[in-house]
Design a protein around this motif. Structure first.
Motif: not given
Length: 589
Positions: A64-89
């Motif tokens: 939950e990050a309502p104060d982050e900019t959707p197209s910048v911070g929001g997309v970044a967090m989504s990409n990081l989530k995917t990377q962390i789960i895929e790499e388990q790192n």
């Protein structure tokens, strides 16, 4: 009583049977294992992360990050989530252009994993290896900042197929960091707000700021098309309808700014990136992130596509009838900065790290001409610890700059090069930018600085001086400075430095007060590849390279020796549209 007991026992047995038989699961599918919650500070506010683990495996991450900019911070967090789960790192790099959101997200993830007792070091994960890709489009755009997105949208709206390549894992580039606004002359907003302005005044201000090193024809086309660019943004649902402001070197209040639903002034960059990226999604424009262009494909002397490399080393080849280069400047590459300006070594940069100047190399291979590469701008109000940009419009609205002795030392609304030079001359190092509650109200820019921990504050000037660690002499000087400034605002004349008072919205006579420590930082590259007024790339023989166009900070000649605040956004929209129009005309011929 006995019957009631039997009923309760019967119901209990049914529930237990249902649980064992899987008929009525109490845990939702996919929510396997335990969950752990942690919080951290992002760019705009708190980021709350929930990490789901099953043994030593991360099965999911929600946040939950309502104060982050959707197209910048929001997309970044989504990409990081995917990377962390895929790499388990969870020990992964932050994403350029979304440093604070990325850092906060990763801190929260690692705190949750620490609570879970899980070490996510990649030992039980795997990296996805992308395959080589080959595609075809009418137009390929290199760079997903404001200029590239504007060009891509303009071309797609005319029915052309477009593929956009972006080196970073998110769109936005340096545009996402733009804070103040967009300069435009003779707009309907100026008319509605009673601002007198002209295209010629825009030209004169731009040429004067650039020390007349600018290409006058490029400046003329920029100025003449800013009103139309505002109209185009309006048509895209991107309204810069806030109170007009002035920036250093402007002779009119022509800086157009956006506001949020509550009427608060918000940073123009993240607003543009949000809106432009959403429009690209609506148009179905094909986007490849984590893809760095390495070569322009040439056939019979004409640009015919792009070769690029993906993040996993895979080859990406796009064949196209025209190529638009919008890769930005090189202010994020200190090796290149010091190559052209050795005197700037050691300065912090406001640029994203992906603003690395790759185009200088691959356009140089085509014998493209370059101009003014040594003209690199210092922005005077940059947080010296991390390069956070403090918007110039704050000074236009009434903020003042004082040194550590408590004195004003220059016209705060002078051009960026002049103010930066004055700061460098101060014997006490970095300086302080001061605002008060009147300016805080209605400014999302100041609010974000406070949330980011950059501000010190005080109910009175004595309290503020204490927070800034001023000694007694500096405190007394600060109080005298503000009193004198308040008098200048009342009289309409700055007797010390000749600052234009008309646009000032507060006299700073009352608190509470807020201050941020700032100094000069590398901000904009005025030099770049040479273009003409049709945005065609020019070679060293003075001829256009057929099918090849450029727009935005990758180009040189528009801003001369010094860029006016607010002209960069004007540049990306005006010349982004021109590049698309010229490419379409070339294709249709």
């Amino acid at each position: 009583m006995r019957n009631s007991t039997k009923k309760i026992l019967g119901v209990t047995i049914c529930i237990l049977l249902a649980l064992f038989c899987g008929l009525a699961p109490l845990v939702k599918k996919g929510a396997s294992g335990k969950s752990y919650v942690a919080n951290a500070q992002g760019f705009g506010g708190n980021i709350e992360v929930t990490v789901f683990v099953d043994g030593d495996t991360i099965t999911d991450i929600t946040y939950e990050a309502p104060d982050e900019t959707p197209s910048v911070g929001g997309v970044a967090m989504s990409n990081l989530k995917t990377q962390i789960i895929e790499e388990q790192n969870s020990n992964v790099d932050v994403i350029a252009g979304a440093t604070y959101s990325s850092t906060g997200f990763l801190e929260a993830v690692n705190a949750a994993l620490n609570e879970a007792g899980v070490v996510a070091d990649g030992s039980n994960g795997s990296k996805t290896v992308a395959e080589d890709y080959e595609g075809t489009a009418d137009i390929v755009v290199i760079g997903g900042g404001g200029a590239g997105m504007t060009a891509a949208i303009s071309a797609a709206e005319e029915g052309k197929s477009v593929i956009l390549l972006e080196k970073n894992s998110i769109l936005g580039g340096n545009t996402a960091r733009a804070s103040s606004g967009m300069n435009a002359a003779e707009t309907h907003y100026e008319e509605e707000q009673g601002v007198e302005d002209s295209v010629q005044s825009f030209i004169d201000d731009t040429m004067a700021s650039g020390k007349n090193m600018n290409d006058p024809e490029l400046v003329k086309v920029l100025a003449e098309n800013t009103s139309g660019a505002i109209d185009w943004l309006d048509s895209e649902g991107i309204e810069l309808n806030g109170p007009l402001a002035t920036m250093g070197g402007l002779s009119a209040n022509r800086t157009h700014r956006p506001v949020d639903a509550d009427g608060n002034i918000i940073p123009v960059g993240s607003y543009l990136v949000d809106k432009l990226s959403a429009r690209m999604d609506e148009l179905g424009i094909e986007v490849h992130t984590n893809t760095a262009a390495t070569e322009i494909i040439m056939e019979d002397g004409k640009a015919a596509g792009v070769k690029a490399t993906g993040s996993s080393g895979n080859n990406v080849t796009i064949h196209a009838d025209a190529v638009i280069v919008a890769t930005g400047g090189f202010g994020g590459n200190m090796d290149k900065v010091t190559e052209y300006r050795p005197d700037l070594e050691g300065y912090i940069s406001t640029n994203v790290t992906t603003a690395s100047g790759d185009a200088i190399d691959f356009l140089g291979d085509l014998n493209a001409d370059f101009v003014d590469l040594d003209q690199i701008q210092l922005h005077p109000t940059v947080v010296p610890t991390d390069g956070t940009l403090v918007g110039e419009a704050l000074r236009g609205d009434g903020a003042i700059l004082v040194n550590k002795e408590g004195h004003r030392f220059f016209n705060e609304t002078g051009t960026r090069d002049e103010v930066s030079a004055a700061e460098i001359e101060q014997p006490t190092g970095n300086v302080w930018l001061i605002v008060n509650q009147d300016m805080y109200e209605g400014s999302a820019v100041i609010s974000k600085l406070e949330k980011g921990g950059y501000l010190v504050n005080g109910d009175t000037l004595d309290d503020l001086a204490k927070a800034m660690e001023f000694d007694a002499d500096a405190t007394a000087a600060l109080k005298e400075t503000v009193e004198t400034w308040s008098g200048y605002v009342a009289s309409g004349v700055d007797e010390d430095f000749g600052r234009e008072i008309g646009a000032v919205k507060t006299d700073l006579s009352s608190g509470p007060y807020y201050a941020v420590n700032v100094g000069p930082g590398i901000h904009h590259c005025m030099g770049g590849v040479k273009i003409n007024t049709s945005a065609e790339v020019i070679d060293t023989d003075g001829n256009p390279i057929e099918g090849l166009y450029a727009c935005g900070e990758v180009t040189g000649g528009i801003h001369g020796a010094n860029r006016l605040g607010g002209n960069a956004v004007a540049d990306i929209v005006v010349y982004g549209r021109i590049a698309a129009e010229s490419a379409i005309e070339y294709i249709e011929k």
